[in-house]
Design an enzyme around this catalytic site. Structure first.
Site, PDB file in Angstrom:
ATOM      1  CB  VAL A  75      -0.930   0.017   1.226  1.00 15.30           C
ATOM      2  CG1 VAL A  75      -1.804   1.265   1.210  1.00 15.30           C
ATOM      3  CG2 VAL A  75      -1.799  -1.234   1.256  1.00 15.30           C
ATOM      4  NE  ARG A  85      -2.295  17.432   2.260  1.00 18.17           N
ATOM      5  CZ  ARG A  85      -1.013  17.073   2.386  1.00 18.17           C
ATOM      6  NH1 ARG A  85      -0.655  16.173   3.266  1.00 18.17           N
ATOM      7  NH2 ARG A  85      -0.096  17.624   1.616  1.00 18.17           N
ATOM      8  CB  THR A 114     -10.377   7.166   0.911  1.00 16.78           C
ATOM      9  OG1 THR A 114      -9.812   7.787   2.070  1.00 16.78           O
ATOM     10  CG2 THR A 114     -11.823   6.800   1.207  1.00 16.78           C
ATOM     11  CB  SER A 150       4.668   1.326   6.845  1.00 18.62           C
ATOM     12  OG  SER A 150       3.619   2.091   6.262  1.00 18.62           O
ATOM     13  CE1 TYR A 192      -3.530   0.684   5.302  1.00 19.98           C
ATOM     14  CE2 TYR A 192      -1.718   0.876   6.862  1.00 19.98           C
ATOM     15  CZ  TYR A 192      -2.171   0.800   5.554  1.00 19.98           C
ATOM     16  OH  TYR A 192      -1.270   0.844   4.520  1.00 19.98           O
ATOM     17  CG  PHE A 238       1.598 -10.307   4.673  1.00 17.75           C
ATOM     18  CD1 PHE A 238       0.689  -9.384   4.190  1.00 17.75           C
ATOM     19  CD2 PHE A 238       1.443 -10.800   5.948  1.00 17.75           C
ATOM     20  CE1 PHE A 238      -0.367  -8.959   4.971  1.00 17.75           C
ATOM     21  CE2 PHE A 238       0.375 -10.396   6.741  1.00 17.75           C
ATOM     22  CZ  PHE A 238      -0.530  -9.460   6.258  1.00 17.75           C
TER      23      PHE A 238
END
Length: 409
Positions: free
Chosen positions: A82, A90, A95, A118, A123, A409
């Site tokens: 991700v 922003r 999202t 990270s 999240y 992972f």
């Protein structure tokens, strides 16, 4: 320019992965590592955000089997890779990727999504709760001894090349998975992760080494590790960096730890990502000199509340109504009656009065049994609406062993 979110294609991999590396600092990974992820990635489960011909956002998922309390293995989406380009923050890109991903997970019939973060602060707003923790220890083996159980001397140890025994090690690991919530049943190809050893990541340490524990010709444990030599005017002070250690029983476990403590020319064993209830801390003579640190590990998101709660077992009988808040996946919001015990559970919609109120994020934290609902309530994150319901739920949701994710992972 308009940002397009689309499924990853094989021909886009290099740019997609370069965008990911740039978002994580711009240092290219070792070739062996990037090639492994390229071999493991499921392209149909990865999405890139593209602005023209430039990749400005990435996300993906692996198809995992995750152990839950009770020992069952359930399908789970392992969210990974991700990133959003620093130039495109922003703008709602993250999202939109999380929205697309969770909808896709639900469409596939998976009721759990999991990730390692990270930055943990990212999240929670998408419904992920911290469910497992990992322990790091730096043990001063020059001043700490081990008290090992009877029979430890009967375990044979031998050096071997990691690749020569990886099949037997994987068989042992597979037998261990159902014993601890949070562990992943490794799918074909994932055994390569334990053998990954790029020279650029050694930072002065040796190539990966392996010692196996055997009894009556059977492999009953293994340790994979590196040794980093070091000296000062007083003499040798090398470090043993433990990568993996699994054992079939306490005796084999103790034999492997005793071996690590006794490696010549070293005075420290450095262990990363161990369970918070790791038994080694009950073998050592001085736990203070183990320099224990704990950090978050696996974050859990219930994509389908009812199916997820039905998939696990409960340590004591439970019959209560949960009022769940879930703004990001509104199909989960509302009241659910959970009835279950060690044999299984049912979870159904209800109009009955709620016993507990909590967010799906906090339900995710408690799901694997490592985070107590009582602790969450003390933080104001769970509300008890019926006297006694909190104690009932906290006991039922608990796990006899701490949940643990053995690798990332």
């Amino acid at each position: 320019m308009t940002t397009e979110l689309r499924e990853l294609r094989q021909e886009d991999w290099d740019e997609y992965y370069a965008a990911l590396e740039l978002a994580f600092g711009g240092v290219a990974e070792a070739r062996e590592e990037s090639e492994l992820w390229n071999a493991l990635v499921e392209f149909h489960r990865c999405f890139g955000a593209w602005e023209g011909g430039t990749c400005v956002g990435t996300t993906g998922a692996f198809s995992f089997r995750l152990c839950v309390p009770g020992g069952s293995l359930v399908d789970a989406a392992g969210v990974t890779m991700v990133s959003v380009a620093a130039t495109h923050r922003r703008r709602g890109i993250l999202t939109s990727m999380m929205r697309r991903q969770l909808d896709d997970v639900r469409a596939k019939g998976e009721f759990l999504a999991v990730l390692t973060a990270s930055e943990p602060a990212i999240y929670g707003r998408f419904g992920y709760g911290t469910a497992t923790f990992a322990t790091k220890a730096e043990i001063d083996t020059s001043r700490v001894s081990l008290s090992v159980p009877a029979g430890t001397d009967d375990v044979g140890l031998r050096y071997t090349k990691p690749a020569d025994v990886h099949e037997a090690c994987e068989e042992l690991y597979a037998r261990r998975v159902s014993e601890r919530p949070g562990m992943l049943a490794r799918q074909p190809g994932w055994e390569r992760l334990g053998l990954l050893d790029p020279e650029s990541e050694r930072h002065g340490a040796s190539p990966l080494q392996c010692v196996v524990a055997e009894r009556d010709g059977e492999l009953v444990g293994y340790a994979r590790f590196q040794v980093k030599p070091d000296w000062d005017m007083a003499g040798p002070k090398g470090t043993v960096r433990l990568r993996d250690l699994e054992a079939a029983d306490p005796v084999a476990y103790a034999a492997l730890w005793r071996f690590l403590f006794g490696i010549d020319l070293t005075s420290t064993v450095e262990a990363h990502s161990r369970p918070t209830d790791d038994a080694v801390f009950h073998l050592v003579s001085d736990v203070r000199r183990c320099r224990i640190q704990v950090r978050d590990s696996l974050h859990v998101r219930l994509v389908e509340v009812a199916a997820a709660l039905e998939a696990r077992a409960y340590r004591t009988p439970v019959n209560l109504v949960l009022d769940v808040e879930d703004a990001f996946c509104p199909w989960n919001a509302g009241r659910w009656r959970l009835t279950g015990d060690l044999k299984g559970a049912t979870c159904e919609r209800t109009e009955d009065d709620a016993d507990l109120a909590l967010s799906v994020r906090d339900l995710g934290s408690a799901y694997l049994g490592g985070v107590s609902l009582t602790s969450l309530a003390a933080a104001g994150r769970v509300r008890e609406l019926r006297p006694g319901a909190l104690a009932e739920a906290a006991t039922a949701f608990g796990s006899d062993v701490a949940p643990w994710l053995p690798h990332g992972f």
